[in-house]
Each structure stands twice: as structure tokens, then as C-alpha cells.
Write a protein that holds these residues in place. Structure first.
Motif, PDB file in Angstrom:
ATOM      1  N   ASN A  45      28.827  -7.134 -51.392  1.00 60.58           N
ATOM      2  CA  ASN A  45      30.051  -6.929 -52.180  1.00 60.58           C
ATOM      3  C   ASN A  45      31.311  -6.914 -51.322  1.00 60.58           C
ATOM      4  OD1 ASN A  45      28.728  -6.804 -54.622  1.00 60.58           O
ATOM      5  ND2 ASN A  45      28.408  -4.600 -54.498  1.00 60.58           N
ATOM      6  N   ALA A  46      31.159  -6.926 -50.021  1.00 58.81           N
ATOM      7  CA  ALA A  46      32.328  -6.922 -49.138  1.00 58.81           C
ATOM      8  C   ALA A  46      33.045  -8.262 -49.241  1.00 58.81           C
ATOM      9  CB  ALA A  46      31.899  -6.668 -47.699  1.00 58.81           C
ATOM     10  N   PRO A  47      34.362  -8.273 -49.123  1.00 53.65           N
ATOM     11  CA  PRO A  47      35.090  -9.545 -49.180  1.00 53.65           C
ATOM     12  C   PRO A  47      34.767 -10.407 -47.957  1.00 53.65           C
ATOM     13  CG  PRO A  47      36.580  -7.761 -48.613  1.00 53.65           C
ATOM     14  CD  PRO A  47      35.264  -7.130 -48.955  1.00 53.65           C
ATOM     15  N   VAL A  48      34.772 -11.710 -48.160  1.00 53.19           N
ATOM     16  CA  VAL A  48      34.478 -12.648 -47.079  1.00 53.19           C
ATOM     17  C   VAL A  48      35.693 -12.704 -46.152  1.00 53.19           C
ATOM     18  CG1 VAL A  48      33.928 -15.044 -46.544  1.00 53.19           C
ATOM     19  CG2 VAL A  48      33.004 -13.994 -48.608  1.00 53.19           C
ATOM     20  N   PRO A  49      35.497 -12.500 -44.852  1.00 51.19           N
ATOM     21  CA  PRO A  49      36.629 -12.541 -43.921  1.00 51.19           C
ATOM     22  C   PRO A  49      37.252 -13.938 -43.856  1.00 51.19           C
ATOM     23  CG  PRO A  49      34.667 -11.631 -42.862  1.00 51.19           C
ATOM     24  CD  PRO A  49      34.257 -12.138 -44.193  1.00 51.19           C
ATOM     25  N   ARG A  50      38.543 -13.978 -43.543  1.00 49.03           N
ATOM     26  CA  ARG A  50      39.245 -15.255 -43.454  1.00 49.03           C
ATOM     27  C   ARG A  50      38.658 -16.143 -42.370  1.00 49.03           C
ATOM     28  NH1 ARG A  50      45.696 -14.847 -44.232  1.00 49.03           N
ATOM     29  NH2 ARG A  50      45.648 -14.135 -46.384  1.00 49.03           N
ATOM     30  N   MET A  51      38.217 -15.534 -41.285  1.00 50.07           N
ATOM     31  CA  MET A  51      37.652 -16.309 -40.176  1.00 50.07           C
ATOM     32  C   MET A  51      36.389 -17.038 -40.625  1.00 50.07           C
ATOM     33  SD  MET A  51      38.333 -16.985 -37.144  1.00 50.07           S
ATOM     34  CE  MET A  51      37.889 -17.121 -35.467  1.00 50.07           C
ATOM     35  N   ALA A  52      35.564 -16.389 -41.431  1.00 51.55           N
ATOM     36  CA  ALA A  52      34.341 -17.024 -41.910  1.00 51.55           C
ATOM     37  C   ALA A  52      34.670 -18.193 -42.835  1.00 51.55           C
ATOM     38  CB  ALA A  52      33.471 -16.009 -42.641  1.00 51.55           C
ATOM     39  N   ARG A  53      35.647 -18.016 -43.701  1.00 48.22           N
ATOM     40  CA  ARG A  53      36.055 -19.119 -44.578  1.00 48.22           C
ATOM     41  C   ARG A  53      36.636 -20.265 -43.766  1.00 48.22           C
ATOM     42  NH1 ARG A  53      39.568 -16.107 -48.957  1.00 48.22           N
ATOM     43  NH2 ARG A  53      39.848 -14.769 -47.169  1.00 48.22           N
TER      44      ARG A  53
END
Length: 138
Positions: A45-53
Motif C-alpha cells: 500500500n506504500a506509494p511507489v517512489p519517483r525513482m522507481a517510476r
């Protein structure tokens, strides 16, 4: 010319306007609910980090670029087949009378040779060993 409460239009600047950032709706019960869930649920449920995107976009664009380049770059083709090489002249068997090691080859490929010309020099180690063995037998 005045706007609203009598403020002139020139006095309104962009810095005085409130900036709203797009945020995800927060659920106040989420921390309480996650307390009774599996630990992996909190990770899911944690938001996906910008770095991963960003990494997903980089890898995807590299794959697309490589596929595009593989279609555009010409590649040499190797064709193999079965065949038989036939000589116009009969085969000549060239071999020494005794087993030996080749020390040097005195001719080059394509060079014409005459009868009696030295083609290669052989090591005399095996011949001298055979000679020594035969002399001890005699």
C-alpha cells in the motif's frame, strides 16, 4: 480598473496566489488498519517512489531503442552449405619415413618448388633415440 476589493490589477502577482499541489487523498484510518494487517500489506500500500517510476521509464525506453536499432542496423548474413572440393590433379601424399617434429618449414604457400629442394626441417630427437636403442641391441 479595479478587481474585487478595490485592488488594482497590477498589484496582483503570481507569488500571492496560493499554490495547490496534487496530493493523494489521505485515509485517517489507514495506520490503524495496517496495524492489524500483514507487514507485506504496508509495503504493497506504500506509494511507489519517483525513482522507481523513473527507472521503469528508463529501462523501457532503452528496450524500445534497442529494438529500433536492431531493425535499422544491417547485419551480415552467413550462409553455410554442404559441398565437396574436387581437385583437378591427383592428391599427393607427403609424409616422412620416420616420426619426427617439424622444426621449420622452408617454403611458403603458392611457391614453386623443384625436385630435391628442402621443404621442411625435422627434429632428429626421435631418430637419434631410435639409433641409440638399435646400437645397444647390436
Amino acid at each position: 480598473m479595479s478587481i474585487g476589493f478595490g485592488a488594482p490589477m497590477s498589484s496582483i502577482t503570481h507569488s500571492s496566489l496560493p499554490v495547490r499541489r496534487r496530493t493523494e487523498p489521505s485515509d485517517p484510518t489507514m495506520p490503524v488498519i495496517l496495524e492489524f494487517q500483514w507487514p507485506s500489506t504496508a509495503i504493497a500500500n506504500a506509494p511507489v517512489p519517483r525513482m522507481a517510476r523513473g527507472m521503469v521509464w528508463i529501462i523501457s525506453s532503452m528496450v524500445v531503442a534497442l529494438i529500433t536499432l536492431s531493425g535499422l542496423i544491417p547485419v551480415d548474413q552467413v550462409v553455410s552449405t554442404r559441398g565437396l572440393v574436387v581437385s583437378q590433379s591427383p592428391n599427393i601424399l607427403v609424409q616422412p619415413l620416420e616420426t619426427a617434429i617439424v622444426r621449420s618449414i622452408e617454403v611458403r604457400e603458392g611457391q614453386r618448388v623443384r625436385a630435391g629442394q628442402t621443404l621442411a626441417r625435422l627434429d632428429a630427437t626421435f631418430a637419434s633415440a631410435d639409433l641409440a636403442a638399435l646400437t645397444t641391441q647390436v
